[in-house]
Design a protein around this motif. Structure first.
Motif, mmCIF file in Angstrom:
data_model
loop_
_atom_site.group_PDB
_atom_site.id
_atom_site.type_symbol
_atom_site.label_atom_id
_atom_site.label_comp_id
_atom_site.label_asym_id
_atom_site.label_seq_id
_atom_site.Cartn_x
_atom_site.Cartn_y
_atom_site.Cartn_z
ATOM 1 N N ALA A 180 -12.406 27.922 39.752
ATOM 2 C CA ALA A 180 -13.497 28.825 39.376
ATOM 3 C C ALA A 180 -13.758 29.858 40.457
ATOM 4 C CB ALA A 180 -14.769 28.020 39.075
ATOM 5 N N GLY A 181 -12.657 30.359 41.043
ATOM 6 C CA GLY A 181 -12.754 31.516 41.912
ATOM 7 C C GLY A 181 -12.805 32.764 41.060
ATOM 8 N N PRO A 182 -12.723 33.959 41.669
ATOM 9 C CA PRO A 182 -12.834 35.196 40.887
ATOM 10 C C PRO A 182 -11.864 35.285 39.719
ATOM 11 C CG PRO A 182 -13.001 35.682 43.218
ATOM 12 C CD PRO A 182 -12.658 34.229 43.123
ATOM 13 N N VAL A 183 -10.585 34.976 39.927
ATOM 14 C CA VAL A 183 -9.603 35.098 38.841
ATOM 15 C C VAL A 183 -9.856 34.041 37.768
ATOM 16 C CG1 VAL A 183 -7.163 34.904 38.223
ATOM 17 C CG2 VAL A 183 -7.842 36.238 40.221
ATOM 18 N N GLY A 184 -10.135 32.805 38.168
ATOM 19 C CA GLY A 184 -10.419 31.760 37.186
ATOM 20 C C GLY A 184 -11.642 32.087 36.347
ATOM 21 N N GLN A 205 -16.070 22.482 43.448
ATOM 22 C CA GLN A 205 -17.291 23.014 44.064
ATOM 23 C C GLN A 205 -18.377 23.202 43.009
ATOM 24 O OE1 GLN A 205 -16.827 26.280 46.853
ATOM 25 N NE2 GLN A 205 -14.635 25.861 47.048
ATOM 26 N N LYS A 206 -19.455 22.462 43.154
ATOM 27 C CA LYS A 206 -20.536 22.517 42.169
ATOM 28 C C LYS A 206 -21.147 23.914 42.028
ATOM 29 C CE LYS A 206 -24.728 20.197 40.576
ATOM 30 N NZ LYS A 206 -25.430 21.461 40.247
ATOM 31 N N VAL A 220 -18.179 22.705 31.864
ATOM 32 C CA VAL A 220 -17.554 22.610 33.183
ATOM 33 C C VAL A 220 -17.183 21.157 33.463
ATOM 34 C CG1 VAL A 220 -18.768 24.621 34.107
ATOM 35 C CG2 VAL A 220 -19.798 22.355 34.338
ATOM 36 N N PHE A 221 -16.280 20.985 34.433
ATOM 37 C CA PHE A 221 -15.839 19.627 34.773
ATOM 38 C C PHE A 221 -15.478 19.567 36.247
ATOM 39 C CE2 PHE A 221 -12.616 16.298 35.275
ATOM 40 C CZ PHE A 221 -13.232 15.225 34.640
ATOM 41 N N SER A 222 -15.932 18.511 36.917
ATOM 42 C CA SER A 222 -15.604 18.284 38.320
ATOM 43 C C SER A 222 -14.671 17.087 38.414
ATOM 44 C CB SER A 222 -16.875 18.032 39.142
ATOM 45 O OG SER A 222 -16.545 17.826 40.498
ATOM 46 N N PRO A 223 -13.428 17.283 38.860
ATOM 47 C CA PRO A 223 -12.454 16.186 38.891
ATOM 48 C C PRO A 223 -12.769 15.159 39.978
ATOM 49 C CG PRO A 223 -11.517 18.150 39.892
ATOM 50 C CD PRO A 223 -12.841 18.552 39.325
ATOM 51 N N LEU A 224 -12.764 13.887 39.583
ATOM 52 C CA LEU A 224 -13.077 12.804 40.512
ATOM 53 C C LEU A 224 -12.024 11.705 40.497
ATOM 54 C CD1 LEU A 224 -16.889 12.438 39.692
ATOM 55 C CD2 LEU A 224 -15.898 13.536 41.712
#
Length: 353
Positions: A180-184, A205-206, A220-224
Protein backbone atom coordinates in the motif's frame (compact mmCIF):
# COMPACT_ATOMS: atom_id res chain seq x y z
CA UNK A 1 23.15 26.85 -3.70
CA UNK A 2 24.12 29.28 -6.45
CA UNK A 3 21.98 32.43 -6.45
CA UNK A 4 22.77 33.29 -10.08
CA UNK A 5 22.44 29.73 -11.40
CA UNK A 6 20.75 29.31 -14.78
CA UNK A 7 19.88 25.62 -14.45
CA UNK A 8 20.46 24.59 -10.86
CA UNK A 9 20.40 20.78 -10.61
CA UNK A 10 20.42 18.25 -7.76
CA UNK A 11 23.28 15.87 -8.56
CA UNK A 12 24.16 12.47 -7.11
CA UNK A 13 27.94 11.85 -7.05
CA UNK A 14 28.00 8.70 -4.94
CA UNK A 15 26.22 6.96 -2.07
CA UNK A 16 24.77 9.76 0.13
CA UNK A 17 26.93 12.23 -1.77
CA UNK A 18 24.86 14.95 -3.39
CA UNK A 19 25.41 18.53 -4.44
CA UNK A 20 23.72 21.41 -6.23
CA UNK A 21 25.36 22.23 -9.53
CA UNK A 22 24.61 24.78 -12.23
CA UNK A 23 24.25 22.78 -15.44
CA UNK A 24 23.87 24.23 -18.96
CA UNK A 25 20.30 25.01 -19.98
CA UNK A 26 19.16 22.28 -22.43
CA UNK A 27 19.02 23.21 -26.08
CA UNK A 28 16.35 22.30 -28.61
CA UNK A 29 18.14 19.61 -30.60
CA UNK A 30 15.03 18.55 -32.50
CA UNK A 31 12.25 20.75 -33.94
CA UNK A 32 9.70 18.52 -32.17
CA UNK A 33 11.26 19.07 -28.72
CA UNK A 34 10.25 21.45 -25.95
CA UNK A 35 12.03 22.88 -22.91
CA UNK A 36 10.16 22.52 -19.63
CA UNK A 37 10.68 24.72 -16.59
CA UNK A 38 10.29 21.99 -13.95
CA UNK A 39 8.03 22.96 -11.04
CA UNK A 40 7.40 19.86 -8.90
CA UNK A 41 9.12 16.50 -8.56
CA UNK A 42 7.96 13.50 -6.55
CA UNK A 43 10.50 11.21 -4.91
CA UNK A 44 10.27 7.57 -5.93
CA UNK A 45 11.75 4.48 -4.31
CA UNK A 46 14.17 4.08 -7.20
CA UNK A 47 15.52 7.62 -6.65
CA UNK A 48 16.09 6.78 -2.99
CA UNK A 49 17.75 3.47 -3.92
CA UNK A 50 20.31 5.24 -6.14
CA UNK A 51 20.97 7.78 -3.37
CA UNK A 52 21.26 5.04 -0.74
CA UNK A 53 23.09 2.33 -2.73
CA UNK A 54 24.46 3.93 -5.91
CA UNK A 55 22.92 1.27 -8.13
CA UNK A 56 19.83 -0.74 -9.01
CA UNK A 57 20.79 -4.10 -10.49
CA UNK A 58 22.77 -3.54 -13.68
CA UNK A 59 22.23 0.24 -13.56
CA UNK A 60 25.22 1.66 -11.67
CA UNK A 61 25.94 5.35 -11.06
CA UNK A 62 29.45 5.75 -12.51
CA UNK A 63 29.30 9.46 -13.29
CA UNK A 64 27.52 12.34 -11.48
CA UNK A 65 23.80 12.10 -12.30
CA UNK A 66 20.85 14.43 -11.78
CA UNK A 67 18.15 12.62 -9.80
CA UNK A 68 14.34 12.70 -10.18
CA UNK A 69 11.80 11.52 -12.77
CA UNK A 70 8.29 12.20 -11.39
CA UNK A 71 7.81 15.76 -12.56
CA UNK A 72 5.52 18.45 -13.87
CA UNK A 73 6.34 21.88 -15.21
CA UNK A 74 5.64 24.81 -17.49
CA UNK A 75 6.65 24.95 -21.15
CA UNK A 76 9.32 27.63 -21.55
CA UNK A 77 10.39 27.05 -25.16
CA UNK A 78 9.09 25.06 -28.14
CA UNK A 79 10.71 23.72 -31.29
CA UNK A 80 9.73 24.98 -34.70
CA UNK A 81 7.66 21.86 -35.51
CA UNK A 82 5.72 21.74 -32.22
CA UNK A 83 1.97 22.11 -32.74
CA UNK A 84 0.22 20.79 -29.63
CA UNK A 85 1.96 22.89 -26.96
CA UNK A 86 2.84 26.53 -26.44
CA UNK A 87 4.93 28.52 -24.00
CA UNK A 88 3.14 28.73 -20.65
CA UNK A 89 1.29 25.41 -20.90
CA UNK A 90 1.30 23.24 -17.76
CA UNK A 91 2.40 19.68 -18.45
CA UNK A 92 3.03 16.30 -16.88
CA UNK A 93 6.39 14.98 -18.05
CA UNK A 94 6.81 11.38 -19.21
CA UNK A 95 10.51 10.94 -18.46
CA UNK A 96 11.62 8.15 -20.83
CA UNK A 97 12.51 8.66 -24.49
CA UNK A 98 12.53 5.49 -26.64
CA UNK A 99 14.32 5.10 -29.96
CA UNK A 100 10.98 4.73 -31.85
CA UNK A 101 12.65 2.44 -34.42
CA UNK A 102 13.19 -0.97 -32.77
CA UNK A 103 10.68 -3.83 -32.90
CA UNK A 104 9.20 -3.19 -29.41
CA UNK A 105 8.73 0.49 -30.27
CA UNK A 106 7.08 -0.30 -33.60
CA UNK A 107 4.86 -2.87 -31.85
CA UNK A 108 3.59 -0.19 -29.44
CA UNK A 109 5.62 -1.46 -26.48
CA UNK A 110 8.16 1.35 -26.30
CA UNK A 111 8.64 0.79 -22.57
CA UNK A 112 10.63 -2.31 -23.60
CA UNK A 113 12.93 -0.34 -25.92
CA UNK A 114 16.56 -1.38 -25.41
CA UNK A 115 17.72 2.15 -26.23
CA UNK A 116 15.36 3.83 -23.75
CA UNK A 117 16.83 7.02 -22.32
CA UNK A 118 15.06 7.16 -18.98
CA UNK A 119 15.49 10.06 -16.56
CA UNK A 120 17.66 9.36 -13.50
CA UNK A 121 18.63 5.91 -14.76
CA UNK A 122 22.38 5.79 -15.44
CA UNK A 123 23.79 7.29 -17.55
CA UNK A 124 20.87 9.68 -18.13
CA UNK A 125 20.21 12.78 -16.03
CA UNK A 126 16.89 13.24 -14.27
CA UNK A 127 14.42 16.05 -13.78
CA UNK A 128 15.55 17.59 -10.47
CA UNK A 129 16.74 20.65 -12.34
CA UNK A 130 15.31 24.00 -13.37
CA UNK A 131 15.01 23.00 -17.03
CA UNK A 132 14.54 19.70 -18.83
CA UNK A 133 14.11 18.85 -22.51
CA UNK A 134 11.53 16.37 -23.84
CA UNK A 135 9.84 15.54 -27.14
CA UNK A 136 6.49 17.30 -27.56
CA UNK A 137 4.54 14.03 -27.44
CA UNK A 138 6.02 13.04 -24.08
CA UNK A 139 4.56 16.14 -22.42
CA UNK A 140 0.87 15.93 -21.49
CA UNK A 141 -0.99 19.21 -21.21
CA UNK A 142 -2.76 19.51 -17.88
CA UNK A 143 -6.32 20.90 -17.83
CA UNK A 144 -6.99 23.75 -15.42
CA UNK A 145 -8.60 21.28 -13.01
CA UNK A 146 -5.24 19.54 -12.42
CA UNK A 147 -2.63 21.47 -10.44
CA UNK A 148 1.10 21.20 -11.07
CA UNK A 149 1.67 19.27 -7.80
CA UNK A 150 -0.98 16.77 -8.95
CA UNK A 151 0.70 16.71 -12.37
CA UNK A 152 3.86 15.28 -10.79
CA UNK A 153 1.81 12.27 -9.67
CA UNK A 154 0.91 11.35 -13.24
CA UNK A 155 4.15 9.33 -13.31
CA UNK A 156 3.28 6.86 -10.51
CA UNK A 157 -0.32 6.88 -11.73
CA UNK A 158 0.93 5.98 -15.20
CA UNK A 159 2.77 3.02 -13.64
CA UNK A 160 -0.45 1.93 -11.92
CA UNK A 161 -2.50 2.32 -15.09
CA UNK A 162 -0.03 0.09 -16.93
CA UNK A 163 -0.14 -2.57 -14.20
CA UNK A 164 -3.94 -2.66 -14.11
CA UNK A 165 -4.13 -2.73 -17.91
CA UNK A 166 -1.69 -5.66 -17.86
CA UNK A 167 -4.15 -7.40 -15.52
CA UNK A 168 -7.06 -6.69 -17.90
CA UNK A 169 -9.27 -5.70 -14.96
CA UNK A 170 -12.91 -5.55 -16.03
CA UNK A 171 -16.16 -4.48 -14.29
CA UNK A 172 -17.32 -6.80 -11.53
CA UNK A 173 -13.96 -8.41 -10.88
CA UNK A 174 -12.24 -8.91 -7.52
CA UNK A 175 -8.69 -7.63 -7.09
CA UNK A 176 -6.10 -8.10 -4.34
CA UNK A 177 -3.23 -5.58 -4.25
CA UNK A 178 -0.08 -6.29 -2.23
CA UNK A 179 1.76 -3.22 -0.99
CA UNK A 180 0.00 0.00 0.00
CA UNK A 181 2.71 2.40 -1.06
CA UNK A 182 2.00 5.05 -3.72
CA UNK A 183 1.88 2.61 -6.67
CA UNK A 184 -0.15 -0.01 -4.78
CA UNK A 185 -2.64 2.61 -3.63
CA UNK A 186 -2.96 3.94 -7.16
CA UNK A 187 -3.45 0.39 -8.47
CA UNK A 188 -6.42 0.16 -6.09
CA UNK A 189 -7.75 3.44 -7.45
CA UNK A 190 -7.31 2.44 -11.09
CA UNK A 191 -8.91 -0.97 -10.48
CA UNK A 192 -11.87 0.83 -8.91
CA UNK A 193 -12.09 3.20 -11.89
CA UNK A 194 -12.05 0.15 -14.19
CA UNK A 195 -15.07 -1.29 -12.39
CA UNK A 196 -13.64 -3.79 -9.90
CA UNK A 197 -16.20 -4.38 -7.15
CA UNK A 198 -13.91 -5.78 -4.46
CA UNK A 199 -10.42 -4.39 -3.96
CA UNK A 200 -8.39 -5.74 -1.04
CA UNK A 201 -5.20 -3.88 -0.06
CA UNK A 202 -2.56 -5.92 1.78
CA UNK A 203 0.26 -4.41 3.83
CA UNK A 204 2.06 -4.86 7.15
CA UNK A 205 1.76 -1.16 8.10
CA UNK A 206 -1.54 -0.27 9.73
CA UNK A 207 -1.40 3.47 8.87
CA UNK A 208 -1.08 2.60 5.19
CA UNK A 209 -3.98 0.17 5.39
CA UNK A 210 -6.09 2.82 7.13
CA UNK A 211 -5.27 5.21 4.30
CA UNK A 212 -5.98 2.55 1.65
CA UNK A 213 -9.45 1.90 3.06
CA UNK A 214 -10.21 5.61 3.00
CA UNK A 215 -8.66 6.09 -0.46
CA UNK A 216 -9.79 3.31 -2.82
CA UNK A 217 -9.76 -0.17 -1.26
CA UNK A 218 -13.03 -1.81 -0.25
CA UNK A 219 -11.21 -3.98 2.30
CA UNK A 220 -7.74 -4.33 3.84
CA UNK A 221 -5.68 -7.19 5.23
CA UNK A 222 -2.59 -7.39 7.44
CA UNK A 223 -0.61 -10.63 6.90
CA UNK A 224 0.27 -12.49 10.10
CA UNK A 225 0.61 -16.13 9.00
CA UNK A 226 2.16 -18.21 6.22
CA UNK A 227 1.45 -17.33 2.60
CA UNK A 228 -1.11 -20.08 2.12
CA UNK A 229 -2.84 -19.27 5.41
CA UNK A 230 -2.92 -15.56 4.57
CA UNK A 231 -4.40 -16.34 1.16
CA UNK A 232 -7.11 -18.54 2.67
CA UNK A 233 -7.93 -15.84 5.22
CA UNK A 234 -8.19 -13.13 2.55
CA UNK A 235 -10.54 -15.35 0.53
CA UNK A 236 -12.65 -16.16 3.61
CA UNK A 237 -12.88 -12.59 4.97
CA UNK A 238 -13.85 -11.15 1.58
CA UNK A 239 -16.09 -13.93 0.32
CA UNK A 240 -13.96 -14.51 -2.78
CA UNK A 241 -15.26 -18.00 -3.49
CA UNK A 242 -12.52 -20.02 -5.21
CA UNK A 243 -10.24 -16.98 -5.12
CA UNK A 244 -9.69 -13.50 -6.52
CA UNK A 245 -9.85 -12.75 -10.22
CA UNK A 246 -6.70 -10.63 -10.14
CA UNK A 247 -3.69 -10.33 -7.83
CA UNK A 248 -1.23 -7.46 -8.19
CA UNK A 249 2.05 -7.30 -6.32
CA UNK A 250 3.34 -3.76 -5.85
CA UNK A 251 5.72 -4.68 -3.04
CA UNK A 252 8.39 -6.93 -4.56
CA UNK A 253 8.44 -8.94 -1.34
CA UNK A 254 8.62 -12.73 -1.64
CA UNK A 255 5.85 -13.59 0.90
CA UNK A 256 3.51 -11.26 -1.00
CA UNK A 257 4.34 -12.98 -4.29
CA UNK A 258 3.51 -16.36 -2.74
CA UNK A 259 0.28 -15.11 -1.18
CA UNK A 260 -0.72 -13.51 -4.49
CA UNK A 261 -0.40 -16.80 -6.33
CA UNK A 262 -2.34 -18.70 -3.66
CA UNK A 263 -5.14 -16.12 -3.37
CA UNK A 264 -6.14 -16.43 -7.04
CA UNK A 265 -8.94 -18.55 -8.43
CA UNK A 266 -8.14 -21.09 -11.16
CA UNK A 267 -7.57 -19.17 -14.38
CA UNK A 268 -6.91 -15.92 -12.50
CA UNK A 269 -4.34 -13.28 -13.45
CA UNK A 270 -1.22 -12.34 -11.51
CA UNK A 271 0.78 -9.20 -12.32
CA UNK A 272 4.20 -8.45 -10.85
CA UNK A 273 4.60 -4.69 -10.59
CA UNK A 274 6.96 -4.37 -7.63
CA UNK A 275 10.66 -5.03 -8.02
CA UNK A 276 12.41 -6.97 -5.27
CA UNK A 277 15.33 -9.35 -5.28
CA UNK A 278 16.47 -10.45 -8.73
CA UNK A 279 15.72 -14.08 -7.82
CA UNK A 280 13.36 -15.66 -5.29
CA UNK A 281 11.45 -18.86 -4.56
CA UNK A 282 8.19 -19.18 -6.46
CA UNK A 283 5.11 -21.45 -5.95
CA UNK A 284 5.29 -22.85 -9.46
CA UNK A 285 3.05 -25.86 -8.75
CA UNK A 286 0.11 -23.65 -7.73
CA UNK A 287 0.67 -21.41 -10.76
CA UNK A 288 0.60 -24.43 -13.08
CA UNK A 289 -2.26 -26.39 -11.58
CA UNK A 290 -4.48 -23.31 -11.46
CA UNK A 291 -3.40 -22.38 -15.00
CA UNK A 292 -2.78 -18.78 -13.98
CA UNK A 293 -2.00 -15.92 -16.32
CA UNK A 294 1.34 -14.52 -15.13
CA UNK A 295 2.52 -11.12 -16.31
CA UNK A 296 5.23 -8.62 -15.56
CA UNK A 297 4.78 -4.87 -15.71
CA UNK A 298 7.49 -2.30 -16.47
CA UNK A 299 6.99 1.46 -16.30
CA UNK A 300 4.29 2.60 -18.78
CA UNK A 301 3.50 2.41 -22.46
CA UNK A 302 1.35 3.92 -25.16
CA UNK A 303 -1.76 5.62 -23.80
CA UNK A 304 -0.99 5.12 -20.10
CA UNK A 305 -0.05 8.72 -19.29
CA UNK A 306 -2.95 10.04 -21.35
CA UNK A 307 -5.39 7.83 -19.47
CA UNK A 308 -3.84 8.83 -16.14
CA UNK A 309 -4.53 12.49 -16.88
CA UNK A 310 -8.08 11.69 -18.00
CA UNK A 311 -8.83 9.69 -14.83
CA UNK A 312 -7.77 12.61 -12.64
CA UNK A 313 -9.42 15.27 -14.80
CA UNK A 314 -12.72 13.37 -14.69
CA UNK A 315 -12.58 13.12 -10.89
CA UNK A 316 -12.45 9.32 -10.90
CA UNK A 317 -9.09 9.37 -9.10
CA UNK A 318 -7.97 11.96 -6.56
CA UNK A 319 -4.16 12.01 -6.45
CA UNK A 320 -4.10 15.11 -4.26
CA UNK A 321 -4.86 12.93 -1.25
CA UNK A 322 -1.54 11.12 -1.68
CA UNK A 323 0.60 14.25 -1.29
CA UNK A 324 1.89 14.12 2.29
CA UNK A 325 4.14 17.16 2.17
CA UNK A 326 6.21 19.52 0.06
CA UNK A 327 9.89 20.32 0.53
CA UNK A 328 11.68 23.25 -1.08
CA UNK A 329 14.31 22.53 -3.70
CA UNK A 330 17.14 23.79 -1.47
CA UNK A 331 16.30 21.00 1.01
CA UNK A 332 15.97 18.26 -1.62
CA UNK A 333 18.10 15.71 0.25
CA UNK A 334 15.71 15.86 3.20
CA UNK A 335 12.99 14.51 0.92
CA UNK A 336 15.13 11.45 0.24
CA UNK A 337 15.67 10.91 3.95
CA UNK A 338 11.94 11.23 4.65
CA UNK A 339 11.00 8.73 1.95
CA UNK A 340 13.61 6.26 3.17
CA UNK A 341 12.20 6.61 6.69
CA UNK A 342 8.72 5.81 5.36
CA UNK A 343 7.23 9.18 6.25
CA UNK A 344 3.91 9.90 4.57
CA UNK A 345 2.72 8.64 1.20
CA UNK A 346 4.20 10.94 -1.45
CA UNK A 347 6.69 13.73 -0.85
CA UNK A 348 7.12 16.45 -3.48
CA UNK A 349 10.04 18.80 -4.05
CA UNK A 350 8.94 22.32 -5.00
CA UNK A 351 11.38 23.82 -7.51
CA UNK A 352 9.78 27.26 -7.21
CA UNK A 353 10.87 27.97 -3.61
Amino acid sequence: MVATAQNLSFVLEGVHQVKFEDRPIPELKNPHDVIVNVQYTGICGSDVHYWDHGAIGQFVVKEPMVLGHESSGVISKVGSAVTSLKVGDHVAMEPGIPCRRCEPCKAGKYNLCEQMAFAATPPYDGTLAKYYSLPEDFCYKLPESISLPEGALMEPLGVAVHIVRQANVTPGQTVVVFGAGPVGLLCCAVAKAFGATKIVAVDIQKPRLDFAKKFAATDVFSPLRSATENAMQIIKENDLGRGADVAIDASGVEPSVHTGIHVLRPGGTYVQGGMGRSEMNFPIMAACTKELNLKGSFRYGSGDYKLAVQLVASGRINVKELISGTIRFADAEQAFKDVKAGKGIKTLIDHTI
